[in-house]
Design a protein around this motif. Sequence first.
Motif, PDB file in Angstrom:
ATOM      1  N   LYS A 119       0.831  -1.204   0.000  1.00  0.00           N
ATOM      2  CA  LYS A 119       0.000   0.000   0.000  1.00  0.00           C
ATOM      3  C   LYS A 119       0.861   1.247   0.000  1.00  0.00           C
ATOM      4  O   LYS A 119       0.588   2.214  -0.735  1.00  0.00           O
ATOM      5  CB  LYS A 119      -0.914  -0.011   1.229  1.00  0.00           C
ATOM      6  CG  LYS A 119      -1.891   1.155   1.267  1.00  0.00           C
ATOM      7  CD  LYS A 119      -2.808   1.045   2.470  1.00  0.00           C
ATOM      8  CE  LYS A 119      -3.794   2.213   2.502  1.00  0.00           C
ATOM      9  NZ  LYS A 119      -4.693   2.121   3.687  1.00  0.00           N
ATOM     10  N   ILE A 120       1.942   1.220   0.799  1.00  0.00           N
ATOM     11  CA  ILE A 120       2.846   2.371   0.846  1.00  0.00           C
ATOM     12  C   ILE A 120       3.528   2.555  -0.498  1.00  0.00           C
ATOM     13  O   ILE A 120       3.659   3.679  -1.010  1.00  0.00           O
ATOM     14  CB  ILE A 120       3.879   2.180   1.972  1.00  0.00           C
ATOM     15  CG1 ILE A 120       3.185   2.241   3.338  1.00  0.00           C
ATOM     16  CG2 ILE A 120       4.979   3.234   1.880  1.00  0.00           C
ATOM     17  CD1 ILE A 120       4.102   1.915   4.494  1.00  0.00           C
ATOM     18  N   ARG A 121       3.988   1.417  -1.098  1.00  0.00           N
ATOM     19  CA  ARG A 121       4.643   1.509  -2.406  1.00  0.00           C
ATOM     20  C   ARG A 121       3.687   2.055  -3.464  1.00  0.00           C
ATOM     21  O   ARG A 121       4.079   2.869  -4.314  1.00  0.00           O
ATOM     22  CB  ARG A 121       5.180   0.133  -2.813  1.00  0.00           C
ATOM     23  CG  ARG A 121       6.444  -0.292  -2.082  1.00  0.00           C
ATOM     24  CD  ARG A 121       7.081  -1.489  -2.764  1.00  0.00           C
ATOM     25  NE  ARG A 121       6.284  -2.682  -2.595  1.00  0.00           N
ATOM     26  CZ  ARG A 121       6.487  -3.573  -1.620  1.00  0.00           C
ATOM     27  NH1 ARG A 121       7.457  -3.405  -0.745  1.00  0.00           N
ATOM     28  NH2 ARG A 121       5.735  -4.661  -1.542  1.00  0.00           N
ATOM     29  N   THR A 122       2.428   1.600  -3.406  1.00  0.00           N
ATOM     30  CA  THR A 122       1.436   2.093  -4.373  1.00  0.00           C
ATOM     31  C   THR A 122       1.217   3.584  -4.194  1.00  0.00           C
ATOM     32  O   THR A 122       1.154   4.349  -5.174  1.00  0.00           O
ATOM     33  CB  THR A 122       0.111   1.336  -4.191  1.00  0.00           C
ATOM     34  OG1 THR A 122       0.336  -0.066  -4.374  1.00  0.00           O
ATOM     35  CG2 THR A 122      -0.912   1.810  -5.209  1.00  0.00           C
ATOM     36  N   GLU A 123       1.098   4.012  -2.928  1.00  0.00           N
ATOM     37  CA  GLU A 123       0.908   5.438  -2.672  1.00  0.00           C
ATOM     38  C   GLU A 123       2.117   6.244  -3.133  1.00  0.00           C
ATOM     39  O   GLU A 123       1.962   7.326  -3.718  1.00  0.00           O
ATOM     40  CB  GLU A 123       0.657   5.669  -1.178  1.00  0.00           C
ATOM     41  CG  GLU A 123      -0.680   5.103  -0.698  1.00  0.00           C
ATOM     42  CD  GLU A 123      -0.867   5.287   0.793  1.00  0.00           C
ATOM     43  OE1 GLU A 123       0.110   5.726   1.465  1.00  0.00           O
ATOM     44  OE2 GLU A 123      -1.968   4.996   1.293  1.00  0.00           O
ATOM     45  N   GLU A 124       3.322   5.710  -2.882  1.00  0.00           N
ATOM     46  CA  GLU A 124       4.528   6.411  -3.317  1.00  0.00           C
ATOM     47  C   GLU A 124       4.595   6.494  -4.837  1.00  0.00           C
ATOM     48  O   GLU A 124       4.961   7.537  -5.397  1.00  0.00           O
ATOM     49  CB  GLU A 124       5.778   5.701  -2.768  1.00  0.00           C
ATOM     50  CG  GLU A 124       5.962   5.833  -1.270  1.00  0.00           C
ATOM     51  CD  GLU A 124       6.214   7.266  -0.845  1.00  0.00           C
ATOM     52  OE1 GLU A 124       6.839   8.001  -1.630  1.00  0.00           O
ATOM     53  OE2 GLU A 124       5.756   7.649   0.238  1.00  0.00           O
ATOM     54  N   ASP A 125       4.234   5.382  -5.498  1.00  0.00           N
ATOM     55  CA  ASP A 125       4.238   5.398  -6.966  1.00  0.00           C
ATOM     56  C   ASP A 125       3.235   6.413  -7.494  1.00  0.00           C
ATOM     57  O   ASP A 125       3.518   7.139  -8.463  1.00  0.00           O
ATOM     58  CB  ASP A 125       3.909   4.007  -7.506  1.00  0.00           C
ATOM     59  CG  ASP A 125       5.019   2.999  -7.228  1.00  0.00           C
ATOM     60  OD1 ASP A 125       6.156   3.442  -6.976  1.00  0.00           O
ATOM     61  OD2 ASP A 125       4.745   1.789  -7.265  1.00  0.00           O
ATOM     62  N   ASN A 126       2.063   6.460  -6.858  1.00  0.00           N
ATOM     63  CA  ASN A 126       1.055   7.428  -7.296  1.00  0.00           C
ATOM     64  C   ASN A 126       1.542   8.853  -7.083  1.00  0.00           C
ATOM     65  O   ASN A 126       1.328   9.730  -7.934  1.00  0.00           O
ATOM     66  CB  ASN A 126      -0.253   7.205  -6.539  1.00  0.00           C
ATOM     67  CG  ASN A 126      -0.929   5.901  -6.918  1.00  0.00           C
ATOM     68  OD1 ASN A 126      -0.714   5.384  -8.015  1.00  0.00           O
ATOM     69  ND2 ASN A 126      -1.742   5.354  -6.034  1.00  0.00           N
ATOM     70  N   LYS A 127       2.218   9.077  -5.943  1.00  0.00           N
ATOM     71  CA  LYS A 127       2.758  10.411  -5.683  1.00  0.00           C
ATOM     72  C   LYS A 127       3.826  10.772  -6.705  1.00  0.00           C
ATOM     73  O   LYS A 127       3.880  11.906  -7.189  1.00  0.00           O
ATOM     74  CB  LYS A 127       3.341  10.473  -4.268  1.00  0.00           C
ATOM     75  CG  LYS A 127       2.300  10.439  -3.160  1.00  0.00           C
ATOM     76  CD  LYS A 127       2.949  10.473  -1.788  1.00  0.00           C
ATOM     77  CE  LYS A 127       1.900  10.420  -0.686  1.00  0.00           C
ATOM     78  NZ  LYS A 127       2.541  10.433   0.661  1.00  0.00           N
ATOM     79  N   LYS A 128       4.697   9.782  -7.030  1.00  0.00           N
ATOM     80  CA  LYS A 128       5.747  10.045  -8.017  1.00  0.00           C
ATOM     81  C   LYS A 128       5.135  10.357  -9.384  1.00  0.00           C
ATOM     82  O   LYS A 128       5.573  11.288 -10.070  1.00  0.00           O
ATOM     83  CB  LYS A 128       6.672   8.830  -8.122  1.00  0.00           C
ATOM     84  CG  LYS A 128       7.571   8.645  -6.914  1.00  0.00           C
ATOM     85  CD  LYS A 128       8.456   7.430  -7.094  1.00  0.00           C
ATOM     86  CE  LYS A 128       9.360   7.228  -5.882  1.00  0.00           C
ATOM     87  NZ  LYS A 128      10.223   6.026  -6.031  1.00  0.00           N
ATOM     88  N   LEU A 129       4.122   9.549  -9.758  1.00  0.00           N
ATOM     89  CA  LEU A 129       3.469   9.796 -11.045  1.00  0.00           C
ATOM     90  C   LEU A 129       2.813  11.168 -11.064  1.00  0.00           C
ATOM     91  O   LEU A 129       2.890  11.896 -12.069  1.00  0.00           O
ATOM     92  CB  LEU A 129       2.424   8.704 -11.315  1.00  0.00           C
ATOM     93  CG  LEU A 129       2.969   7.302 -11.586  1.00  0.00           C
ATOM     94  CD1 LEU A 129       1.825   6.301 -11.717  1.00  0.00           C
ATOM     95  CD2 LEU A 129       3.826   7.290 -12.843  1.00  0.00           C
TER      96      LEU A 129
END
Length: 257
Positions: A119-129
């Motif tokens: 979940k954290i990785r997904t949120e980080e990826d979304n933030k990066k995108l």
Amino acid sequence: YSHQLVSTIMQEQVAACAESVEMLKFGAYICYAAMIICLIAFVALIIVLAVLIRVRITKPIEDIEEWARMFRDDYCQMSALKYNGEDEIQEISDSFNIVRDIMREHKLKNEQLEEALEKIRTEEDNKKLFAQKLYKEKKERASIASAAQHDGLTGLYNRRTFDDFVNEFVNRRPGGKEGTLFLIDMDNFKNVNDTLGHLAGDEALITLAGAMRVVFPGGYLGRYGGDEFVAFIIDCYSETAMERFAGELCRKMNKQF
């Protein structure tokens, strides 16, 4: 008479023998029955012992072996070993059950941790995108704004932008400062285009723009069009400074050509 006595004695002996034979037969039957009963009891005892061994020893050991095999595959899907007793098999079963419960709890915690990390990785990826998208949009806007403000060939300010900067400075006069406006053009520039071609003419204009950046650092530099260039230098209002800037620009251009 003696003959009759002998016959009587023989009959008595035969009767006694027959009675003895009957007794022996009866005793034999009794022995046979006892042997059969003992054999049946022995077989029953063996069966009982086999059942006890199967229930109390063999089956638990087989279950533990199966449990151990499953433990290597997927211990969380295993049912608990259930034996009621006070022997070593029960102790082993209890030990295995404790290990299984600990491992199951550990796996559950790992799964929860993996879910949280995912979940954290997904949120980080979304933030990066999202950040990359914002940066791309900002860069595109900056590129569009820069293209609207600069000359496409030399990269200097175009005429409109240059005039806006100079007018803003003249109207505001920050700190009461003054400046000097240089009007620059290239002599015989048309001959360059006519004799060497427009590509050579473009190189000449780019060379002049580069020399202006070196000579007038921090100044407003622009191209009005063709071979007409302008430079506005703040805090430059003495004739000596003006001549020094102009002379340095001419020297650089003469060296280039």
